[in-house]
Design an enzyme around this catalytic site. Structure first.
Site, PDB file in Angstrom:
ATOM      1  N   TYR A 492       0.838  -1.204   0.000  1.00 20.11           N
ATOM      2  CA  TYR A 492       0.000   0.000   0.000  1.00 20.11           C
ATOM      3  C   TYR A 492       0.872   1.252   0.000  1.00 20.11           C
ATOM      4  O   TYR A 492       0.912   1.994  -0.949  1.00 20.11           O
ATOM      5  CB  TYR A 492      -0.952  -0.013   1.195  1.00 20.11           C
ATOM      6  CG  TYR A 492      -1.967   1.104   1.152  1.00 20.11           C
ATOM      7  CD1 TYR A 492      -3.068   1.019   0.303  1.00 20.11           C
ATOM      8  CD2 TYR A 492      -1.832   2.243   1.933  1.00 20.11           C
ATOM      9  CE1 TYR A 492      -4.002   2.045   0.235  1.00 20.11           C
ATOM     10  CE2 TYR A 492      -2.760   3.269   1.880  1.00 20.11           C
ATOM     11  CZ  TYR A 492      -3.840   3.170   1.027  1.00 20.11           C
ATOM     12  OH  TYR A 492      -4.760   4.188   0.958  1.00 20.11           O
ATOM     13  N   SER A 572      -6.442   0.931  -4.483  1.00 15.30           N
ATOM     14  CA  SER A 572      -6.580   2.356  -4.199  1.00 15.30           C
ATOM     15  C   SER A 572      -5.204   3.015  -4.321  1.00 15.30           C
ATOM     16  O   SER A 572      -4.623   3.020  -5.413  1.00 15.30           O
ATOM     17  CB  SER A 572      -7.209   2.558  -2.820  1.00 15.30           C
ATOM     18  OG  SER A 572      -7.763   3.832  -2.691  1.00 15.30           O
ATOM     19  N   ASP A 656     -17.565   3.739  -8.417  1.00 17.57           N
ATOM     20  CA  ASP A 656     -16.554   4.154  -7.445  1.00 17.57           C
ATOM     21  C   ASP A 656     -16.485   5.681  -7.438  1.00 17.57           C
ATOM     22  O   ASP A 656     -16.011   6.301  -8.394  1.00 17.57           O
ATOM     23  CB  ASP A 656     -15.190   3.570  -7.823  1.00 17.57           C
ATOM     24  CG  ASP A 656     -14.146   3.765  -6.725  1.00 17.57           C
ATOM     25  OD1 ASP A 656     -14.380   4.607  -5.827  1.00 17.57           O
ATOM     26  OD2 ASP A 656     -13.110   3.084  -6.770  1.00 17.57           O
TER      27      ASP A 656
END
Length: 725
Positions: A492, A572, A656
């Protein structure tokens, strides 16, 4: 105390889930074929426009700008055509249905959450096995249990989910928020707890909000004005805190904070102290740093008093005892500390240290009259218990090495609950006696997974600049380090988010298949506090990508895998990570799986609440240096003609409204137009789905069958039995 902390707009979430119906087992069996696709893929033609932008004298073409219009017939047709190609490809995978069936079997066990008391009832969440959404149950004083809320009845296809649930002071009224199609826009419904009847018209157009009650009279919530144009992609920039009094119209709800230019912030939240004495308001312009205010609700027309009036640090109120406030802050303490101050004079110059900063990152909860300090030691949990006089009660003995969550509850609670998990241990809920300091198993996981067959090891590897980075590697015991093990490297690296060990049934399937699952704790995260976070932001963002590349090289050098068996995955901000790394080092991995990614770094801040991510990224409008830096790694702008990129499946949802799907659309279009070689460049677009939260179980199972099937197929696996060494 229940408190609201400004929502981080980029969350760690897996990609949105699939919807395509899988072929039957018999049909799949008839299509046994080589692991590689037998014919060259023919992608839909994506029209190129002539749009360009000028940044500090540099012209940058944006040929797929038209894909940003999520409401156009042209974009809708493009989505349909792309899905037809993608699912036609996925249907060739001979073991796709086998993976789905096994995942369904593994997922089909009862899951029960920790209980919590509200009014005359004890509530808990439960899923019987394959229910799309968890059901809320309640038990009365006589032990009678019934369904309180069943989100599976909210919509026919299971795509409307329960986003939050909050009870009034005496527990007689409940307000709950629902998300439709995965959208961040919510509706709030108020019901009588006894009859479950709706008490008034639902509140609409609520976004990035808590629900914080004042007694039984009403509650605070947050939202933006409904944007002009598409609610899924239009910019939302001025967040406001409202108060809703029961029995009044939403149109009459007063703005408490955020309604003026002076109070304009992108993220505003309000939460009420457990004793109903104070309202605390957070205000932030980015996902890092906030202002903090307090209002005395016991005094009519009291002034709003600033606790902190800059966004240079993150601070929130943990609890209060009378007028004494307990604050958690990273002001002058990058790893956080707890301070106390009187509400009458709450500014930083009056703060007194209650729990000092240490070398490890601190997070704090309260319950049963105690304060619990959780320290993250190399991403592993350690818990200390404190009394409100500042004395340390004990180190809490945990069941093992891993992550814990919980230890929060009301002040009068006699028992607290916490969960324990790691990558190869299914989550177990423990009941904790805070006076005796003893834990007992409350709910043991019923997952069909034998932890004893697997090993999870933390190592430290060296990144490009010499930084030592931790990584946890999980796999079957006795696995041969011969470089031939299918491996997923996950990361991430942003927004101060920490990746701590946790069990996932989807990861468990990958391990059962014989795969290696590795998670790297990259810079940009919060594992080592603010300094670690800042080392992966703005002009330091390349550190994150270098850390991830070095993790892949370590796994290859140590024989866990090889270039032909390595897949990289992230969602993301992690989707940005994958997109940047696959364009910088396409030779490193065989498969790339960017999910709901931030992929156009020149325009991300022009959509929804994207401008709030500037603390981590900077924007192309800041200055020429920042523009050139972003352009240098922006995945959409760094796809090169003729380069052989790894087999790629981009995943996103057409609803989204956090990381708009245009990011993924443009990136896929660039890959399909320019990539050399024969590796597939596909995009899988879930319809009626958002950023990931609330995704129905059925869709999640289909999604992972496709992800794992695509990954193994492109690693040359013809039959799953090949993996059982």
């Amino acid at each position: 105390m229940k408190h609201f902390i400004s929502l981080v707009s980029v969350a760690v979430l897996a990609a949105c889930s699939p919807q395509q119906q899988s072929a039957s087992s018999d049909h799949v069996a008839e299509q046994q074929q080589p692991a590689q696709a037998p014919t060259q893929l023919t992608y839909p033609e994506t029209a190129r426009g002539g749009v360009s932008d000028d940044y500090f004298g540099t012209k940058v073409a944006d040929p797929y700008r038209w894909l940003e219009d999520d409401r156009s017939a042209e974009t809708e047709a493009w989505v349909k055509q792309q899905n037809e190609v993608t699912f036609s490809y996925l249907e060739q995978i001979p073991y796709r249905q086998e993976i789905a069936d096994r995942l369904s079997s593994m997922w089909n066990y009862e899951k029960v959450g920790a209980p919590f008391k509200e009014g005359d009832y004890t509530y808990f969440y439960k899923n019987d096995g394959l229910q799309n959404q968890y059901v809320v149950y309640r038990t009365d004083a006589e032990g009678n249990t019934e369904v309180f809320l069943d989100p599976n009845t909210f919509s026919e296809d299971g795509t409307t989910s329960l986003a939050s649930l909050s009870f009034s002071k005496d527990g007689s009224i409940a307000a709950y928020a629902i998300s439709e199609g995965g959208s961040d826009w919510r509706k709030i419904i108020v019901i009588d707890v006894e009859s479950k009847e709706q008490l008034e018209p639902e509140l609409v157009d609520v976004k990035f909000s808590g629900i914080s009650w004042v007694g039984n009279k009403g509650f605070y919530y947050s939202s933006y004005d409904k944007p002009e144009g598409s609610e899924l992609s239009a910019k939302t920039d001025q967040h406001k805190l409202y108060y809703h009094a029961l029995g009044t119209a939403q149109a009459d709800d007063p703005v408490i904070f955020g309604g003026t230019d002076a109070e304009k912030h992108r993220y505003v939240g309000g939460y009420v102290s457990e004793d109903d004495q104070y309202l605390f308001i957070t205000a932030a312009v980015s996902t890092s740093g906030n202002k903090l205010f307090v209002k005395d609700l016991s005094t009519p027309d009291s002034e709003l008093v600033a606790i902190t009036d800059t966004t240079d640090a993150d601070t929130y109120v943990l609890d209060n005892k009378g007028s004494t406030l307990y604050l958690v802050t990273n002001m002058d303490a990058p790893n956080k500390r707890v301070v106390t101050v009187d509400a009458a004079n709450p500014q930083p110059e009056n703060w007194e240290t209650f729990i000092a900063e240490t070398d490890n990152v601190l997070s704090v909860s309260t319950g049963a009259g105690y304060i619990f300090a959780e320290y993250m030691v190399d991403a592993i949990s350690k818990i200390e218990q404190y009394a409100y006089d500042g004395s340390k009660v004990r180190d809490v003995e945990l069941p093992g090495v891993g992550s814990v969550g919980g230890f929060g509850g009301k002040a009068e609670a006699e028992t607290l609950y916490y969960s324990f998990t790691n990558y190869n241990t299914p989550g177990t809920i423990y009941a904790y006696d805070p006076d005796a300091g003893e834990s007992t198993v409350y709910e043991k996981s019923k997952a069909d997974f034998n932890s004893d067959d697997y090993v999870s090891t933390q190592i430290f590897y060296t990144s490009k600049d010499g930084t030592q980075v931790p990584m946890i590697i999980t796999h079957k015991k006795g696995m041969e380090l011969d470089g031939n093990n299918p491996t997923i490297l996950y990361g991430y690296g942003g927004f101060n988010v920490s990746l701590t060990p946790s069990f996932s049934i989807t990861n468990a399937l990958w391990l059962e298949l014989g795969g290696v699952y590795a998670v790297a704790n990259l810079r940009g995260g919060g594992e080592y506090g603010k300094a670690w976070h800042n080392a992966g932001t703005q002009l330091n963002k390349q550190n994150v990508f270098d850390d991830f590349i070095a993790a892949g090289e370590y796994l290859i050098d140590q024989g866990y895998t090889s270039n032909d068996y390595l897949a990289v995955r992230g969602g993301s901000n992690g989707g940005l990570l994958v997109g940047a790394v696959m364009t910088q080092r396409p030779d490193l991995m065989k498969v790339a799986l960017p999910a709901v990614g931030v992929l156009d770094m020149l325009r991300y801040h022009t959509f929804t609440a994207g401008a709030g991510w500037a603390y981590d990224y900077g924007t192309a409008e800041d200055n020429q240096e920042m523009f050139e830096y972003l352009l240098g790694y922006s995945p959409v702008h760094n796809v090169k003609q003729g380069v052989e990129y790894p087999a790629t499946m981009v995943t996103t949802g057409d609803h989204d409204d956090r990381v708009v799907p245009a990011h993924s659309f443009k990136f896929a279009a660039e890959l399909q137009a320019k990539a050399g070689g024969s590796n597939p460049q596909l995009i899988r677009i879930e319809t009626n789905a958002g950023h990931g939260a609330g995704t129905p179980v059925s869709k999640t199972i289909e999604q992972y069958a496709d992800i794992y099937g695509f990954t193994l197929y492109n690693m040359g696996v013809k039959d799953l039995s090949e993996l059982q060494k």
